[in-house]
Design a protein around this motif. Structure first.
Motif, PDB file in Angstrom:
ATOM      1  N   UNK A  77       0.845  -1.200   0.000  1.00  0.00           N
ATOM      2  CA  UNK A  77       0.000   0.000   0.000  1.00  0.00           C
ATOM      3  C   UNK A  77       0.878   1.247   0.000  1.00  0.00           C
ATOM      4  N   UNK A  78       1.876   1.275   0.887  1.00  0.00           N
ATOM      5  CA  UNK A  78       2.747   2.443   1.009  1.00  0.00           C
ATOM      6  C   UNK A  78       3.487   2.715  -0.301  1.00  0.00           C
ATOM      7  N   UNK A  79       4.019   1.674  -0.911  1.00  0.00           N
ATOM      8  CA  UNK A  79       4.869   1.856  -2.088  1.00  0.00           C
ATOM      9  C   UNK A  79       4.110   1.979  -3.400  1.00  0.00           C
ATOM     10  N   UNK A  80       2.950   1.338  -3.486  1.00  0.00           N
ATOM     11  CA  UNK A  80       2.340   1.199  -4.799  1.00  0.00           C
ATOM     12  C   UNK A  80       0.924   1.731  -4.962  1.00  0.00           C
ATOM     13  N   UNK A 106      -7.782 -14.619   9.457  1.00  0.00           N
ATOM     14  CA  UNK A 106      -7.787 -13.916   8.174  1.00  0.00           C
ATOM     15  C   UNK A 106      -7.378 -12.477   8.401  1.00  0.00           C
ATOM     16  N   UNK A 107      -6.380 -12.046   7.644  1.00  0.00           N
ATOM     17  CA  UNK A 107      -5.942 -10.658   7.679  1.00  0.00           C
ATOM     18  C   UNK A 107      -6.353 -10.012   6.359  1.00  0.00           C
ATOM     19  N   UNK A 108      -6.975  -8.850   6.450  1.00  0.00           N
ATOM     20  CA  UNK A 108      -7.395  -8.096   5.269  1.00  0.00           C
ATOM     21  C   UNK A 108      -6.772  -6.714   5.338  1.00  0.00           C
ATOM     22  N   UNK A 109      -6.243  -6.257   4.208  1.00  0.00           N
ATOM     23  CA  UNK A 109      -5.699  -4.912   4.113  1.00  0.00           C
ATOM     24  C   UNK A 109      -6.366  -4.236   2.922  1.00  0.00           C
ATOM     25  N   UNK A 110      -6.918  -3.064   3.188  1.00  0.00           N
ATOM     26  CA  UNK A 110      -7.650  -2.317   2.156  1.00  0.00           C
ATOM     27  C   UNK A 110      -7.012  -0.943   1.983  1.00  0.00           C
ATOM     28  N   UNK A 111      -6.955  -0.511   0.728  1.00  0.00           N
ATOM     29  CA  UNK A 111      -6.527   0.856   0.431  1.00  0.00           C
ATOM     30  C   UNK A 111      -7.521   1.474  -0.530  1.00  0.00           C
ATOM     31  N   UNK A 112      -7.391   2.780  -0.753  1.00  0.00           N
ATOM     32  CA  UNK A 112      -8.285   3.484  -1.667  1.00  0.00           C
ATOM     33  C   UNK A 112      -7.511   4.069  -2.846  1.00  0.00           C
ATOM     34  N   UNK A 124      -6.738 -11.105  -4.109  1.00  0.00           N
ATOM     35  CA  UNK A 124      -6.522  -9.690  -4.372  1.00  0.00           C
ATOM     36  C   UNK A 124      -7.693  -9.219  -5.215  1.00  0.00           C
ATOM     37  N   UNK A 125      -8.389  -8.202  -4.721  1.00  0.00           N
ATOM     38  CA  UNK A 125      -9.513  -7.630  -5.463  1.00  0.00           C
ATOM     39  C   UNK A 125      -9.267  -6.141  -5.653  1.00  0.00           C
ATOM     40  N   UNK A 158     -10.244   1.038  -4.973  1.00  0.00           N
ATOM     41  CA  UNK A 158      -9.008   0.635  -4.308  1.00  0.00           C
ATOM     42  C   UNK A 158      -8.784  -0.855  -4.402  1.00  0.00           C
ATOM     43  N   UNK A 159      -7.997  -1.363  -3.463  1.00  0.00           N
ATOM     44  CA  UNK A 159      -7.628  -2.778  -3.462  1.00  0.00           C
ATOM     45  C   UNK A 159      -7.879  -3.364  -2.088  1.00  0.00           C
ATOM     46  N   UNK A 160      -8.381  -4.601  -2.084  1.00  0.00           N
ATOM     47  CA  UNK A 160      -8.564  -5.376  -0.865  1.00  0.00           C
ATOM     48  C   UNK A 160      -7.788  -6.680  -1.045  1.00  0.00           C
TER      49      UNK A 160
END
Length: 124
Positions: A46-49, A67-73, A109-110, A115-117
């Motif tokens: 998320x930080x880099x891309x 389950x670990x989920x990371x979401x960005x916008x 990866x969605x 954004x991406x989840x």
């Protein structure tokens, strides 16, 4: 759930939070390590891309999995400069989603216009 402003410091903060949750649940050392690596990789991506101003991490568990989920916008973008710092060579992150796949029993990866989840499931 933890939501943070996207910055390099967010990676270590989320990793510490994930480790604390894992220790609190009494997870094995292997599960704690898997979680730390996965959180590091996903947050670093998320930080880099992503170009997202913030990121959100969520942890969900049952008796058999975590389950670990990371979401960005944001939207995918290439890193502006190559990895060239000596400290990067031994870092726990930055080796691609192959590490997420190696430490998890399932990952998805969605990406969308919002954004991406990314979700990764760790066997307990």
């Amino acid at each position: 759930m933890a939501a943070l402003q996207t910055s390099p410091h967010a990676v270590s903060r989320l990793r510490r939070l994930a480790r604390a949750v894992a220790r609190g649940r009494g997870l094995s050392a292997a599960a704690q390590e898997a979680l730390a690596v996965i959180v590091s990789e996903l947050a670093t991506n998320v930080v880099l891309h992503s170009g997202s101003a913030d990121l959100t991490m969520m942890l969900q568990s049952d008796d058999a999995t975590l389950t670990v989920s990371v979401r960005d916008r944001g939207r995918w973008r290439e890193r502006p400069s190559p990895r060239c710092e000596e400290a990067d060579m031994d870092a726990e992150f930055g080796r691609g989603l192959a590490l997420v796949d190696a430490y998890s029993v399932d990952s998805t990866v969605r990406s969308s216009d919002e954004g991406t989840l990314v979700r990764a499931v760790i066997a307990l």
